[in-house]
Design a protein around this motif. Sequence first.
Motif, PDB file in Angstrom:
ATOM      1  N   GLU A  11       0.857  -1.185   0.000  1.00 53.65           N
ATOM      2  CA  GLU A  11       0.000   0.000   0.000  1.00 53.65           C
ATOM      3  C   GLU A  11       0.899   1.243   0.000  1.00 53.65           C
ATOM      4  OE1 GLU A  11      -3.346   0.149  -0.251  1.00 53.65           O
ATOM      5  OE2 GLU A  11      -3.330  -2.023  -0.493  1.00 53.65           O
ATOM      6  N   GLU A  12       0.295   2.424  -0.158  1.00 55.63           N
ATOM      7  CA  GLU A  12       1.075   3.651  -0.350  1.00 55.63           C
ATOM      8  C   GLU A  12       2.057   3.930   0.790  1.00 55.63           C
ATOM      9  OE1 GLU A  12      -1.823   4.033  -3.518  1.00 55.63           O
ATOM     10  OE2 GLU A  12      -1.844   3.244  -1.480  1.00 55.63           O
ATOM     11  N   ARG A  50       3.840   2.980  -4.272  1.00 53.08           N
ATOM     12  CA  ARG A  50       3.434   1.621  -3.902  1.00 53.08           C
ATOM     13  C   ARG A  50       4.525   0.578  -4.059  1.00 53.08           C
ATOM     14  NH1 ARG A  50      -1.981  -0.582  -6.097  1.00 53.08           N
ATOM     15  NH2 ARG A  50      -1.190  -0.050  -8.168  1.00 53.08           N
ATOM     16  N   ARG A  51       5.740   0.992  -4.401  1.00 50.95           N
ATOM     17  CA  ARG A  51       6.747  -0.046  -4.620  1.00 50.95           C
ATOM     18  C   ARG A  51       8.155   0.469  -4.364  1.00 50.95           C
ATOM     19  NH1 ARG A  51       4.361  -1.658  -9.612  1.00 50.95           N
ATOM     20  NH2 ARG A  51       2.849  -0.009  -9.244  1.00 50.95           N
ATOM     21  N   LEU A  52       8.998  -0.462  -3.874  1.00 48.63           N
ATOM     22  CA  LEU A  52      10.444  -0.266  -3.809  1.00 48.63           C
ATOM     23  C   LEU A  52      11.071  -1.260  -4.771  1.00 48.63           C
ATOM     24  CD1 LEU A  52      11.046  -0.049   0.067  1.00 48.63           C
ATOM     25  CD2 LEU A  52      10.771   1.841  -1.550  1.00 48.63           C
ATOM     26  N   GLY A 183       0.086  -2.688 -12.296  1.00 47.44           N
ATOM     27  CA  GLY A 183       0.181  -1.370 -12.888  1.00 47.44           C
ATOM     28  C   GLY A 183      -0.485  -0.326 -12.016  1.00 47.44           C
ATOM     29  N   HIS A 184      -0.857   0.791 -12.630  1.00 44.55           N
ATOM     30  CA  HIS A 184      -1.494   1.902 -11.918  1.00 44.55           C
ATOM     31  C   HIS A 184      -2.788   1.442 -11.256  1.00 44.55           C
ATOM     32  CE1 HIS A 184      -3.462   5.809 -11.333  1.00 44.55           C
ATOM     33  NE2 HIS A 184      -2.252   6.353 -11.463  1.00 44.55           N
ATOM     34  N   ARG A 185      -3.007   1.925 -10.032  1.00 46.95           N
ATOM     35  CA  ARG A 185      -4.156   1.467  -9.250  1.00 46.95           C
ATOM     36  C   ARG A 185      -5.478   1.702  -9.979  1.00 46.95           C
ATOM     37  NH1 ARG A 185      -5.319   0.514  -3.849  1.00 46.95           N
ATOM     38  NH2 ARG A 185      -3.288   1.237  -3.101  1.00 46.95           N
ATOM     39  N   PHE A 186      -5.623   2.847 -10.684  1.00 48.28           N
ATOM     40  CA  PHE A 186      -6.901   3.189 -11.313  1.00 48.28           C
ATOM     41  C   PHE A 186      -6.871   3.029 -12.835  1.00 48.28           C
ATOM     42  CE2 PHE A 186      -6.288   6.059  -7.628  1.00 48.28           C
ATOM     43  CZ  PHE A 186      -7.209   5.470  -6.775  1.00 48.28           C
ATOM     44  N   MET A 187      -5.757   3.377 -13.456  1.00 45.19           N
ATOM     45  CA  MET A 187      -5.713   3.433 -14.919  1.00 45.19           C
ATOM     46  C   MET A 187      -5.332   2.104 -15.558  1.00 45.19           C
ATOM     47  SD  MET A 187      -3.856   7.138 -15.267  1.00 45.19           S
ATOM     48  CE  MET A 187      -4.038   7.190 -17.046  1.00 45.19           C
ATOM     49  N   ALA A 188      -4.633   1.255 -14.829  1.00 42.07           N
ATOM     50  CA  ALA A 188      -4.231  -0.036 -15.406  1.00 42.07           C
ATOM     51  C   ALA A 188      -4.146  -1.094 -14.318  1.00 42.07           C
ATOM     52  CB  ALA A 188      -2.881   0.110 -16.123  1.00 42.07           C
TER      53      ALA A 188
END
Length: 741
Positions: A11-12, A50-52, A183-188
């Motif tokens: 998560e963020e 959201r990632r390292l 990918g992107h939480r909302f767009m992909a």
Amino acid sequence: MPDLLIELFSEEIPARMQARAAEDLKKRMTDGLVEAGLTYAGAAAFSTPRRLTLALEGLLAESPTLREERKGPKVGAPDKAIEGFLRGAGLTRDQLEERDTPKGAVYFAMIEKPGRPAAEIIAEVLEATVRNFPWPKSMRWGAGSLRWVRPLHSILCQLSDENGSEVVPLEIDGIVAGNVTQGHRFMAPGEITVNGFEDYAAKLKRANVVLDPAERSQAIWQEAGNQAFARGLELVEDKGLLTEVASLVEWPVVLLGDIDAEFLELPPEVLQTSMREHQKFFSVKNPKTGRIEGFVTVANRETADQGATILAGNQKVLSARLADAKFFWENDLRVAKSETGMEAWTAQLSNVTFHNKLGMQSERIDRIAALAREIAPVVGADADLAEQAARVAKADLSSEMVYEFPELQGLMGRYYAQAAGLPQEVANACEAHYSPLGPSDDVPSEPVSVAVALADKIDTLTGFWAIDEKPTGSKDPFALRRAALGVIRLVLENGARMPLDRFFDSHLLRVESALDSSLPAADIESLLQEIAEHGVFGASFKVVKESLGDLAEAPFLDLETKVPDLSDDLLSFFHDRLKVFLRDQGIRHDVIDACIAMDGNDDLTLLVKRARALEDFMKTEDGTNLLQGFKRANNILTQAEEKDGVEYSYGADVKFAEDESEKALFTALAASEGAISTAIEAEDFAAAMGGMAALRAPVDAFFEAVQVNSEKEVVRRNRLNLLSQIRRVCGQVADLSLIEA
């Protein structure tokens, strides 16, 4: 050699933690792999909300086989000793080798540690890294024991080479490593299978995720600048905000909005601070008027209406925030323009504690005002204006705007002082008296501002010295090192000739009288007046003490030793900070010490002028050679004085000189002493160094031709007194004995 790709997807992650976390992942993984024998060609770490991510190139496929020779006990040693050695080496007795040594036959073991596959080592190091990750704050969720800054959803851990890729077998608290990311939480939304870093980065971008935070920052700044330029506006630079915003989005979408007309008359700093602190908006100004007229917000997604709905929502929230700021501004202006003006705020500071041992803010303001009045003539300021500025400089601490935005203290004071009709010098001092706040901050140059800034910082330092709250080691909770550096920069950059001892003495006396109510106010006032006249505490105290007669046991007499001791200790602290400051400018610490040893070392401008001239001289051939001659003279003289039990400080006479070089040195010393003395009196240290340079040749010639410790006692004493003359003449400039050869 394979490449390694690791992604920890969660998560963020808070924006302030991302950059440090990426570096921690890189350091802990690379250190662990290298320690296990796996070297690599290159490493890069990345972060998004959201990632390292960590990418290693050219990793060894397996760790090398290691062979170690280990010496054991002697042949014939007790069985328990041999068995213990075998257990440690992991061998049996028949695997030991006997060798003859000078101390007899000894067992040796050849231990071979076979290499291990990279995947096996990576799994161990990554699990240790994840389980012991140094988050400033972390949380545990579900039934597992793993702690992470936010819930950790997946681990991507993949080795790849020209033959393909493989997932590193690994499971941490039920999370099984794979080759899948999102990918992107909302767009992909959805899973993405990857094959190596290049494939990973490319697929993420197609899935609306920009992996590199530097690339996101550049995209935001460039697009925001372009949109502002297209409307004849200018983006206000804010590097800290840019870094933070780039860490809040994976797919930055820049939107430019307008500030409602009713808020445009707010001070630009208020608009900028409110938007930055509350909304993370960039400010956009009109370059012709300097007014903040627009804002830039960065969304994390593209929308069908080109961000219109997002922008409208942000504008609505911003208007509410700015309405609060406008309310504070208008209320504060009413107070500033009232009959009492800023005095109403100053009065409120009598209820605000500065420090539980140092009293209220209002008491501190009284001290600062008195000190600013003393300092004013030294820095060319009007004493009345300096005192007036000191009395209102802290007033805005009681204002509604500064209560909401503490970072605007000082700046709002300038606006309110102007609204109150106070002189511009007073208004400027309200803003500038906190400066400089750091080594790169601008230093005030207006005399009134300089006087109040010095008084503010000296009050802080003397106050905490009086209650024994000095910096220790790396601990400096009251930023006293920063305050001392501020005083140093204010003095030096304004060329102020300011005897710090005098001001430390007088202000320590004020602080002590505030700490001890039993001290007679009239006597304290007499002391302050005497310090102003005599310039030093000791002489001033003597005058007042003699006037007391039978009051010799009065409480304030305890200050006779306390104030000078505190003042000397504080000046020593300043000298230490000055060394750090000048060392960054290329002046050696021993050169500074040699100048600190001279009289007048509380005049920082004079001290630094002397140190710079001496530093330049010591870089010349004359300086280097004269230093050698001086040290030789000083060593011979010191040894002779210790041996003979006398001081050879006078009586050198040219009539006892036997060698021409000796006579020439007499002549050179006589000429140089006058030249150096005149130059020192004129504070022309370059000329003083030139006078010392003239001694280099005659001193060299003297030591080459003459034996100081002559068998003739009269000649010996005369030459020792001549060496004392060398020490005295050179000692006018600095204590050369403290300079390293």
